[in-house]
Scaffold this active site. Structure first.
Site, PDB file in Angstrom:
ATOM      1  N   HIS A 167     -40.007   1.515  24.516  1.00 31.91           N
ATOM      2  CA  HIS A 167     -39.420   0.190  24.741  1.00 31.91           C
ATOM      3  C   HIS A 167     -39.540  -0.199  26.210  1.00 31.91           C
ATOM      4  O   HIS A 167     -39.989  -1.309  26.537  1.00 31.91           O
ATOM      5  CB  HIS A 167     -37.956   0.217  24.301  1.00 31.91           C
ATOM      6  CG  HIS A 167     -37.185  -1.029  24.593  1.00 31.91           C
ATOM      7  ND1 HIS A 167     -36.889  -1.962  23.625  1.00 31.91           N
ATOM      8  CD2 HIS A 167     -36.628  -1.497  25.750  1.00 31.91           C
ATOM      9  CE1 HIS A 167     -36.198  -2.949  24.175  1.00 31.91           C
ATOM     10  NE2 HIS A 167     -36.013  -2.695  25.462  1.00 31.91           N
ATOM     11  N   GLU A 168     -39.165   0.698  27.107  1.00 31.94           N
ATOM     12  CA  GLU A 168     -39.217   0.371  28.542  1.00 31.94           C
ATOM     13  C   GLU A 168     -40.663   0.207  29.022  1.00 31.94           C
ATOM     14  O   GLU A 168     -40.962  -0.683  29.823  1.00 31.94           O
ATOM     15  CB  GLU A 168     -38.484   1.438  29.355  1.00 31.94           C
ATOM     16  CG  GLU A 168     -37.005   1.560  29.033  1.00 31.94           C
ATOM     17  CD  GLU A 168     -36.264   0.244  29.103  1.00 31.94           C
ATOM     18  OE1 GLU A 168     -36.666  -0.648  29.890  1.00 31.94           O
ATOM     19  OE2 GLU A 168     -35.286   0.074  28.348  1.00 31.94           O
ATOM     20  N   HIS A 171     -41.870  -3.200  28.191  1.00 33.37           N
ATOM     21  CA  HIS A 171     -41.440  -4.233  29.130  1.00 33.37           C
ATOM     22  C   HIS A 171     -42.470  -4.381  30.255  1.00 33.37           C
ATOM     23  O   HIS A 171     -42.747  -5.492  30.714  1.00 33.37           O
ATOM     24  CB  HIS A 171     -40.084  -3.893  29.730  1.00 33.37           C
ATOM     25  CG  HIS A 171     -38.917  -4.286  28.882  1.00 33.37           C
ATOM     26  ND1 HIS A 171     -38.772  -5.545  28.345  1.00 33.37           N
ATOM     27  CD2 HIS A 171     -37.815  -3.586  28.486  1.00 33.37           C
ATOM     28  CE1 HIS A 171     -37.640  -5.607  27.656  1.00 33.37           C
ATOM     29  NE2 HIS A 171     -37.050  -4.430  27.724  1.00 33.37           N
ATOM     30  N   TYR A 182     -37.039 -13.223  31.626  1.00 36.71           N
ATOM     31  CA  TYR A 182     -35.973 -12.455  30.984  1.00 36.71           C
ATOM     32  C   TYR A 182     -34.673 -13.263  30.912  1.00 36.71           C
ATOM     33  O   TYR A 182     -33.662 -12.929  31.537  1.00 36.71           O
ATOM     34  CB  TYR A 182     -35.768 -11.141  31.734  1.00 36.71           C
ATOM     35  CG  TYR A 182     -35.080 -10.072  30.933  1.00 36.71           C
ATOM     36  CD1 TYR A 182     -35.700  -9.506  29.821  1.00 36.71           C
ATOM     37  CD2 TYR A 182     -33.815  -9.613  31.290  1.00 36.71           C
ATOM     38  CE1 TYR A 182     -35.076  -8.519  29.080  1.00 36.71           C
ATOM     39  CE2 TYR A 182     -33.181  -8.622  30.566  1.00 36.71           C
ATOM     40  CZ  TYR A 182     -33.820  -8.075  29.461  1.00 36.71           C
ATOM     41  OH  TYR A 182     -33.197  -7.095  28.730  1.00 36.71           O
ATOM     42  N   GLU A 191     -37.367  -8.732  24.909  1.00 36.27           N
ATOM     43  CA  GLU A 191     -36.679  -7.600  24.296  1.00 36.27           C
ATOM     44  C   GLU A 191     -37.294  -7.239  22.945  1.00 36.27           C
ATOM     45  O   GLU A 191     -37.494  -6.065  22.626  1.00 36.27           O
ATOM     46  CB  GLU A 191     -35.198  -7.929  24.114  1.00 36.27           C
ATOM     47  CG  GLU A 191     -34.338  -7.606  25.299  1.00 36.27           C
ATOM     48  CD  GLU A 191     -34.374  -6.135  25.651  1.00 36.27           C
ATOM     49  OE1 GLU A 191     -34.186  -5.295  24.753  1.00 36.27           O
ATOM     50  OE2 GLU A 191     -34.608  -5.827  26.832  1.00 36.27           O
ATOM     51  N   ASP A 264     -25.420 -11.448  29.361  1.00 35.50           N
ATOM     52  CA  ASP A 264     -26.657 -10.768  28.961  1.00 35.50           C
ATOM     53  C   ASP A 264     -27.869 -11.685  29.094  1.00 35.50           C
ATOM     54  O   ASP A 264     -28.736 -11.736  28.230  1.00 35.50           O
ATOM     55  CB  ASP A 264     -26.520 -10.239  27.536  1.00 35.50           C
ATOM     56  CG  ASP A 264     -27.666  -9.341  27.093  1.00 35.50           C
ATOM     57  OD1 ASP A 264     -28.327  -8.751  27.971  1.00 35.50           O
ATOM     58  OD2 ASP A 264     -27.904  -9.249  25.876  1.00 35.50           O
ATOM     59  N   HIS A 269     -30.300  -9.490  24.182  1.00 35.28           N
ATOM     60  CA  HIS A 269     -30.228  -8.369  23.249  1.00 35.28           C
ATOM     61  C   HIS A 269     -29.624  -8.765  21.908  1.00 35.28           C
ATOM     62  O   HIS A 269     -29.846  -8.098  20.902  1.00 35.28           O
ATOM     63  CB  HIS A 269     -29.408  -7.217  23.854  1.00 35.28           C
ATOM     64  CG  HIS A 269     -30.070  -6.529  24.992  1.00 35.28           C
ATOM     65  ND1 HIS A 269     -29.904  -6.934  26.299  1.00 35.28           N
ATOM     66  CD2 HIS A 269     -30.930  -5.473  25.036  1.00 35.28           C
ATOM     67  CE1 HIS A 269     -30.612  -6.155  27.092  1.00 35.28           C
ATOM     68  NE2 HIS A 269     -31.240  -5.261  26.353  1.00 35.28           N
TER      69      HIS A 269
END
Length: 446
Positions: A167-168, A171, A182, A191, A264, A269
């Site tokens: 996942h990271e 990004h 973002y 995301e 957020d 998210h």
């Protein structure tokens, strides 16, 4: 007092479900698959590729070097090098999990998508583990993939589920392709795309077709005491956990339930569940391995030039349909099933005002996508130093400031002093005074 904001203002209700233990059969199967992947790829040193133009996909995977650093429970980056490409296991679980995970992630992008590292130019990948003390997060900061060890009470180490690492890394891929901002819908897409490739990696390691995948993100991230299956469920957003302390999973999976919030970074998210569900539906409909079917379609849309940095869900949906070829109809239907095309979500409402004399601190976002808040009276005699901390943090002189470039999965802090407009500061831009104030109020015994 510290509390978890479960965003109960949204219009759906998440019914309780019988929680499952985190380390179930699927988790054990994935651990075995990772061991097999390590054995398959071996620990021998990689040889440098001779040219990009004639390199095979395996050659591309071999060309992307990586180094795992150890921050030693500090927040200094990158930390001390602990293991690099071709080196043997160290015995440090987090270091070795990061090493196996980045090898598998690089291999998937190279062998299936013909992408040479996150920048498609063979950039070395830098990772850091043991970041901070009991740090409950993982993030990409533009240079590093960073992983905390968790607090051991709610969260395990963030290197444990391999899909967190994928996942990271994804990004970083988004940053070097469409560059999705973002915030709001483009941030939720950022995301979601990261979850898409994370789930594709997990299924690839398990040898699963899309129809067989569990579509869970972060399975194993919670300790066994938490009533949770995972952090997110792409097939059923809003059902991944329901715990007395954390509350119910607040993700939504349809535009009818789109969450409008200033927390957020605009609910990136929470609302990512909408494109997540669209991908899951498309992947099952297209059939076969997710990364080779719908995953390829999503990737081609991401790099095709039609997805702008501020793209909303409808823009991204149109881009996936345009590159889907024979699968265009089922991809279009997948988006329609989550309401994209007839609803876009409106602008976030104006922030509520806080009575004069109160200080409110909110921390939202992070990989876990939760919101934690604390509020105190600035004149409370039991907290004589809070007003001084506010002055030290420079909040009294600020009014509604915000950073235009939030970073994926880093925390967003919001400070509200009296009746002034909230001040939003991304984690990487916190001053020492602001960090101390947040720590003072948000720590469990604050």
């Amino acid at each position: 007092m510290t509390s978890w904001d479960t965003h109960t203002g949204r219009c759906t209700f998440i019914p309780p479900w019988l929680a499952e233990r985190v380390d179930g059969p699927e988790r054990a199967a994935l651990d075995e698959a990772l061991r097999a992947e390590r054995a398959r790829r071996g620990l021998e040193a990689r040889s440098a590729r001779t040219s990009t133009s004639d390199a095979t996909a395996e050659g591309l995977a071999a060309a992307a070097a990586w180094t795992v650093h150890d921050a030693g429970s500090t927040t200094s980056l990158p930390g001390t090098p602990a293991r690099s490409t071709g080196e043997p296991e160290t015995g440090d679980v987090a270091v070795d999990e990061a090493a196996v995970g980045i090898e598998a992630t690089l291999a998937m992008f190279a062998e299936v998508l013909e992408r040479d590292s996150h920048d498609d130019a063979g950039a070395p990948v830098s990772l850091t583990v043991h970041y901070g003390s009991d740090y409950n997060n993982a993030f990409w900061d533009g240079t590093q993939l960073v992983f905390g060890d968790g607090d051991g009470r709610i969260f395990e180490r963030f290197t444990k589920p391999v899909d967190v690492l994928a996942h990271e890394f994804s990004h970083a891929v988004v940053e070097h392709t469409a560059g999705l901002v973002y915030r709001d819908q483009s941030g939720a897409l950022n995301e979601s795309v990261a979850d898409v490739f994370a789930s594709c990696l997990k299924q690839r390691l398990l040898g699963q077709d899309a129809a067989d995948g569990d579509w869970l993100i972060g399975e194993g991230i919670f300790t066994p005491s938490i009533r949770a299956r995972a952090l997110r469920d792409m097939a059923a957003p809003g059902t991944a956990y329901d715990d007395p302390e954390l509350g119910a999973d607040p993700q939504v999976g349809h535009m009818d339930d789109y969450v409008e919030t200033t927390a957020d970074n605009g609910g990136v998210h929470l609302n990512s569940g909408i494109p997540n569900k669209a991908f899951q539906l498309a992947a099952v409909a297209v059939g076969g391995r997710a990364i080779e079917g719908a995953g390829r379609i999503w990737y081609d849309a991401l790099v095709g030039g039609d997805v702008t940095a501020d793209a909303d869900f409808a823009t991204f949906a149109a881009a996936t349909v345009a590159v889907a070829g024979e699968h265009a109809d089922v991809v279009r239907q997948a988006w329609a099933q989550v309401g994209v095309g007839r609803a876009t979500g409106s602008a976030a409402p104006a922030p509520q005002q806080v009575p004069t004399g109160r200080l409110r601190v909110e921390r939202s976002g992070g990989f876990i996508g939760r919101t934690e808040t604390a509020e105190v009276d600035l004149d409370d005699p039991a907290l004589p130093d809070v007003r001084a901390l506010v002055e030290q943090a420079g909040l009294a002189a600020l009014d509604g400031s915000s950073d235009p470039t939030p970073r994926p999965d880093m925390f967003l802090y919001t400070f509200t002093v009296g009746d002034r407009a909230p001040v939003r500061v991304p984690e990487h831009l916190l001053t020492a005074g602001q960090a101390e104030l947040a720590h003072r109020l948000l720590r469990p015994d604050g």
